[in-house]
Design a protein around this motif. Structure first.
Motif, PDB file in Angstrom:
ATOM      1  N   ASP A 165      48.241 -17.848 -29.680  1.00  0.00           N
ATOM      2  CA  ASP A 165      46.888 -17.373 -29.965  1.00  0.00           C
ATOM      3  C   ASP A 165      46.747 -15.894 -29.605  1.00  0.00           C
ATOM      4  N   SER A 166      47.099 -15.571 -28.372  1.00  0.00           N
ATOM      5  CA  SER A 166      47.041 -14.179 -27.926  1.00  0.00           C
ATOM      6  C   SER A 166      48.204 -13.938 -26.976  1.00  0.00           C
ATOM      7  N   PRO A 167      49.077 -13.018 -27.329  1.00  0.00           N
ATOM      8  CA  PRO A 167      50.250 -12.765 -26.481  1.00  0.00           C
ATOM      9  C   PRO A 167      49.844 -12.231 -25.112  1.00  0.00           C
ATOM     10  N   GLY A 168      50.554 -12.690 -24.110  1.00  0.00           N
ATOM     11  CA  GLY A 168      50.330 -12.224 -22.744  1.00  0.00           C
ATOM     12  C   GLY A 168      51.649 -11.848 -22.110  1.00  0.00           C
ATOM     13  N   SER A 169      51.641 -11.680 -20.821  1.00  0.00           N
ATOM     14  CA  SER A 169      52.862 -11.273 -20.129  1.00  0.00           C
ATOM     15  C   SER A 169      53.869 -12.418 -20.025  1.00  0.00           C
ATOM     16  N   LYS A 170      53.381 -13.680 -20.133  1.00  0.00           N
ATOM     17  CA  LYS A 170      54.280 -14.831 -20.166  1.00  0.00           C
ATOM     18  C   LYS A 170      53.606 -15.972 -20.916  1.00  0.00           C
ATOM     19  N   LEU A 171      54.432 -16.917 -21.368  1.00  0.00           N
ATOM     20  CA  LEU A 171      53.907 -18.032 -22.146  1.00  0.00           C
ATOM     21  C   LEU A 171      53.311 -19.091 -21.236  1.00  0.00           C
ATOM     22  N   ASP A 172      52.151 -19.605 -21.632  1.00  0.00           N
ATOM     23  CA  ASP A 172      51.610 -20.727 -20.880  1.00  0.00           C
ATOM     24  C   ASP A 172      52.307 -22.009 -21.341  1.00  0.00           C
TER      25      ASP A 172
END
Length: 89
Positions: free
Chosen positions: A48-55
């Motif tokens: 959905d929205s890239p972050g610093s790591k994958l949930d």
């Protein structure tokens, strides 16, 4: 006629080896294209929205997506193999 009629034995061997290496490189390119396709489709579906790591949800979705692609590819490949084998017998 294979196009190698005028070549010496060593030249024929070199040409055959070159053809083998080209076939290997083509297979590598096809594999890379497939990985690229998996990445595009699964990324669009799961992230959905890239972050610093994958949930956890995103990671699970990506793994599941790629596994479905691999299963589907293997099923289609096996089916085509069966069709070709039936057509040659």
């Amino acid at each position: 006629m294979d196009g190698f009629d005028n070549l010496s034995a060593s030249e024929k061997a070199e040409a055959t080896e070159l053809q083998r290496l080209i076939a290997i490189e083509q297979q590598k390119a096809q594999f890379q294209a497939q990985v690229h396709n998996f990445t595009d489709v699964c990324w669009d579906k799961c992230v959905d929205s890239p972050g610093s790591k994958l949930d956890y949800r995103t990671e699970t979705c990506l793994v599941s997506c790629v596994e479905r692609f691999i299963d589907t590819t293997l099923t289609i490949t096996n089916r085509f193999t069966q069709m070709v084998q039936k057509g040659t017998h």
